[in-house]
Design a protein around this motif. Structure first.
Motif, mmCIF file in Angstrom:
data_model
loop_
_atom_site.group_PDB
_atom_site.id
_atom_site.type_symbol
_atom_site.label_atom_id
_atom_site.label_comp_id
_atom_site.label_asym_id
_atom_site.label_seq_id
_atom_site.Cartn_x
_atom_site.Cartn_y
_atom_site.Cartn_z
ATOM 1 N N ILE A 447 4.460 4.454 -0.233
ATOM 2 C CA ILE A 447 4.960 3.102 -0.472
ATOM 3 C C ILE A 447 3.923 2.054 -0.074
ATOM 4 O O ILE A 447 3.655 1.093 -0.806
ATOM 5 N N ILE A 448 3.333 2.282 1.107
ATOM 6 C CA ILE A 448 2.354 1.310 1.619
ATOM 7 C C ILE A 448 1.130 1.236 0.715
ATOM 8 O O ILE A 448 0.618 0.152 0.402
ATOM 9 N N VAL A 449 0.639 2.430 0.283
ATOM 10 C CA VAL A 449 -0.530 2.457 -0.598
ATOM 11 C C VAL A 449 -0.245 1.709 -1.892
ATOM 12 O O VAL A 449 -1.075 0.938 -2.393
ATOM 13 N N PHE A 450 0.958 1.939 -2.449
ATOM 14 C CA PHE A 450 1.326 1.272 -3.692
ATOM 15 C C PHE A 450 1.311 -0.257 -3.537
ATOM 16 O O PHE A 450 0.762 -0.987 -4.372
ATOM 17 N N LEU A 451 1.916 -0.717 -2.432
ATOM 18 C CA LEU A 451 1.967 -2.161 -2.197
ATOM 19 C C LEU A 451 0.584 -2.751 -1.943
ATOM 20 O O LEU A 451 0.244 -3.831 -2.441
ATOM 21 N N ILE A 452 -0.220 -2.019 -1.160
ATOM 22 C CA ILE A 452 -1.553 -2.529 -0.815
ATOM 23 C C ILE A 452 -2.450 -2.603 -2.048
ATOM 24 O O ILE A 452 -3.181 -3.576 -2.250
ATOM 25 N N ILE A 453 -2.385 -1.545 -2.863
ATOM 26 C CA ILE A 453 -3.232 -1.526 -4.055
ATOM 27 C C ILE A 453 -2.883 -2.675 -4.989
ATOM 28 O O ILE A 453 -3.753 -3.388 -5.500
ATOM 29 N N ASN A 454 -1.572 -2.852 -5.228
ATOM 30 C CA ASN A 454 -1.145 -3.946 -6.106
ATOM 31 C C ASN A 454 -1.531 -5.307 -5.541
ATOM 32 O O ASN A 454 -2.004 -6.190 -6.260
ATOM 33 N N ARG A 455 -1.299 -5.432 -4.240
ATOM 34 C CA ARG A 455 -1.631 -6.708 -3.603
ATOM 35 C C ARG A 455 -3.140 -6.955 -3.613
ATOM 36 O O ARG A 455 -3.609 -8.070 -3.857
ATOM 37 N N GLY A 456 -3.886 -5.863 -3.331
ATOM 38 C CA GLY A 456 -5.345 -6.005 -3.317
ATOM 39 C C GLY A 456 -5.894 -6.361 -4.675
ATOM 40 O O GLY A 456 -6.797 -7.207 -4.798
ATOM 41 N N ARG A 457 -5.339 -5.732 -5.728
ATOM 42 C CA ARG A 457 -5.807 -6.041 -7.077
ATOM 43 C C ARG A 457 -5.521 -7.499 -7.450
ATOM 44 O O ARG A 457 -6.359 -8.181 -8.055
ATOM 45 N N LEU A 458 -4.345 -7.958 -7.075
ATOM 46 C CA LEU A 458 -3.976 -9.337 -7.380
ATOM 47 C C LEU A 458 -4.895 -10.325 -6.658
ATOM 48 O O LEU A 458 -5.378 -11.289 -7.239
#
Length: 615
Positions: A447-458
């Motif tokens: 869950i954390i990886v998914f959120l971080i990746i999306n947030r980081g890409r944005l």
């Protein structure tokens, strides 16, 4: 008097230690960057390993401040100081970005004090000073890069702030502007209270590079700063700094052609000078007001104000200021029709500038002398001073254009460095989040990886879009500065007109009939736009009525370009004059004349000039 602080705790803030007097435009002792506390009981001495450890810390105590190290190295002989710095840089105990920031700033100050101070090089443009300057510029860039890596905004601000003062002493105005502005803006971001002169001197620097809007903003901040804190008691003559701030705002509005605003702020400065019975400053402000009044064509009042500025500048031994005032007196007298008096005042300005040279004032004096001699119909002297003006003006304008380019370049490099470092730090944070997520649980990690990746890409996408937008803006600013250089060529046409008129005078061909005066007036025009052609044609019709109607009767489909060539041929202008007026080459003139002959169906035995003269 400025507040100088020691880095007591770089993560927690800055602690006020003591106040010292300094100016941006005189020698500044960088040891004040981290001042030594009076009465300290111990020092680290010049122990490489201990200093490597100490400079790697985020916190410096009162004894082991950077000022202590700088002081000891400056007091040591040069060989020992350099050997110590080399050993310190190689020490394995010197780690991290705080160490790199502190080390670069210490090394830069020691090198400056030992090899590049004002006591070593009074000529700041000496060739042997250039490699030292380049080394220091590299050290300041490295220090700033390392400071960005720490993400400590107070540290970044101080590195910018003091780098500006040092590079300014090498004549690097563009970099000084950018470093100063970055430092001040970061201090404001962290709610650090800056003293009024900091804002005022930044405003003066911005005015110097023609950034008038920002100059007004920071000068106003300097005025407001006097109200927010009790700084009045810290200065012996605070009104003088206030006058500088009001004058900078007024002069900036004058350059923006906003005369009412300029007068209002200059009157504020004048009132301060009057209230404090400072006749010298009062006269200087009156001189600035005189420029605004002159621009509004009130020449009598302007002359009186310039004369007051002239007298008090001489009294204060400010020969360059007196020269500028005398030049403005000459301009005012010329506008009033007092040509002989104007000539004497302009020559007086030249004499004063030999005592205290100033290129900008000298350029303006050359231009005024050119205008005076032209009004006296002494075209040889007018040509001489016009040539001097063009040469000096081109040099000064190129410096300004170069400064604008350098500011844009410095801003672009600074933004690229900041975004690059922010991106690196974000990637480090991302790695830390991933590692901690793995320790928790596979589900939580996913869950954390998914959120971080999306947030980081944005965030990366937004940062890149912002960087591209600002980069495009910087490129536009660079293009605008480059376009300023094109304006230098505009003086060529004026120079050509003076030459032609001088040749006519020497050959004795000038006739003073009304028709010849109109022809001479026509020769001044440059036909580069439709509006130019309309004005030229209107004046031409006064001399040769119905010329164009007859021409169209003979050749119904004659083009506008051919009409222009026919008119210039009727005026019996040379190919060189035609080229100057039309903004084309002499070869293009010949080609257009040939097309006109073909259009008129003239044989080889018929002269184009004779045919045109009979229309």
């Amino acid at each position: 008097m400025y507040l100088i602080y020691m880095f007591s705790d770089l993560t927690g803030g800055l602690i006020k230690r003591r106040r010292i007097q300094f100016s941006w435009f005189i020698f500044f002792l960088f040891g004040a960057f981290f001042p030594v506390v009076v009465g300290a009981q111990e020092k680290l001495g010049l122990d490489v390993e201990k200093w490597a450890i100490e400079l790697s810390k985020k916190k410096l105590n009162e004894v082991n401040s950077l000022g202590s190290l700088i002081e000891q190295l400056i007091e040591s002989d040069s060989i020992r100081a350099i050997q110590f710095l080399d050993s310190l840089e190689r020490s394995p105990k010197g780690k991290g970005y705080f160490f790199r920031t502190f080390f670069c700033m210490v090394k830069a100050e020691v090198i400056y004090a030992k090899f590049a101070g004002l006591d070593k090089f009074k000529d700041r443009k000496a060739p042997s000073l250039i490699p030292i300057k380049e080394q220091l510029m590299h050290l300041y860039a490295d220090a700033l890069d390392a400071a960005y890596q720490t993400e400590n905004e107070n540290l970044i601000a101080w590195v910018n702030f003091y780098s500006a003062r040092r590079v300014l002493q090498f004549g690097e105005v563009a970099w000084a502007v950018m470093y100063s502005k970055n430092g001040v803006d970061l201090f404001e971001k962290t709610n650090y209270a800056l003293e009024p002169p900091v804002y005022t001197e930044l405003a003066e620097l911005l005015y110097q590079v023609r950034e008038y809007d920002e100059s007004i903003i920071y000068a106003k901040k300097g005025i407001e700063a006097w109200k927010s804190l009790n700084y009045e008691q810290e200065y012996s003559d605070p009104y003088k700094i206030k006058i500088r701030a009001f004058s900078t705002i007024g002069s900036s509005f004058f350059r923006k052609n906003r005369y009412d605003s300029a007068i209002n702020y200059l009157r504020e400065a004048l009132q301060l000078a009057v209230d404090n019975s400072d006749s010298v400053l009062e006269a200087k402000v009156l001189g600035e007001i005189g420029k605004v009044i002159y621009a509004q064509a009130n020449y009598d009042s302007a002359y009186t104000l310039f004369k007051s500025d002239y007298r008090f500048s001489l009294y204060d031994s400010g020969f360059n200021k007196a020269a500028n005032a005398s030049q403005w007196m000459a301009k005012s007298n010329l506008a009033r029709g007092n040509k002989i008096a104007a000539l004497a005042e302009a020559k007086e300005a030249l004499q004063l500038l030999r005592l205290w040279p100033n290129d900008q004032y000298l350029r303006d004096t050359y231009y005024t002398l050119n205008e005076i001699y032209r009004s006296l119909e002494m075209y040889d002297s007018a040509f001489f001073y016009n040539d001097l003006y063009i040469a000096l003006n081109d040099s000064l304008e190129k410096e300004i254009a170069t400064s604008s380019l350098e500011i844009s370049k410095a801003r672009l490099l600074g933004e690229e460095s900041r975004y690059r470092i922010e991106k690196i730090n974000k990637e480090k944070q991302k790695e830390l989040w991933i590692r901690n997520g793995l320790l928790a649980a596979i589900v939580t990690f996913s869950i954390i990886v998914f959120l971080i990746i999306n947030r980081g890409r944005l965030k990366n996408k937004m940062a890149l879009e912002k960087a591209e937008s600002e980069k495009l803006l910087m490129e536009q600013e660079i293009q605008s500065a480059e376009e300023q250089i094109i304006d230098f060529t505009s003086h060529i046409i004026e120079k050509t007109n003076l030459i032609e008129r001088l040749e006519e005078q020497l050959n004795g061909t000038i006739q003073w009939s009304e028709q010849q005066e109109l022809i001479a007036e026509l020769s001044k025009y440059t036909i580069l736009t439709e509006d130019d052609w309309f004005k030229f044609k209107t004046l031409f019709d006064k001399i040769y009525p119905a010329f164009f109607q007859k021409l169209k009767t003979n050749v119904a489909d004659i083009t506008v370009a051919e009409q222009r060539m026919a008119a210039l041929t009727r005026l019996e202008l040379s190919s060189k004059q035609m080229a100057a007026m039309l903004g084309i080459s002499v070869d293009s003139v010949h080609k257009t004349r040939q097309r006109l002959r073909q259009r008129l169906q003239l044989g080889s035995d018929m002269s184009l000039g004779e045919y045109i003269a009979n229309i």
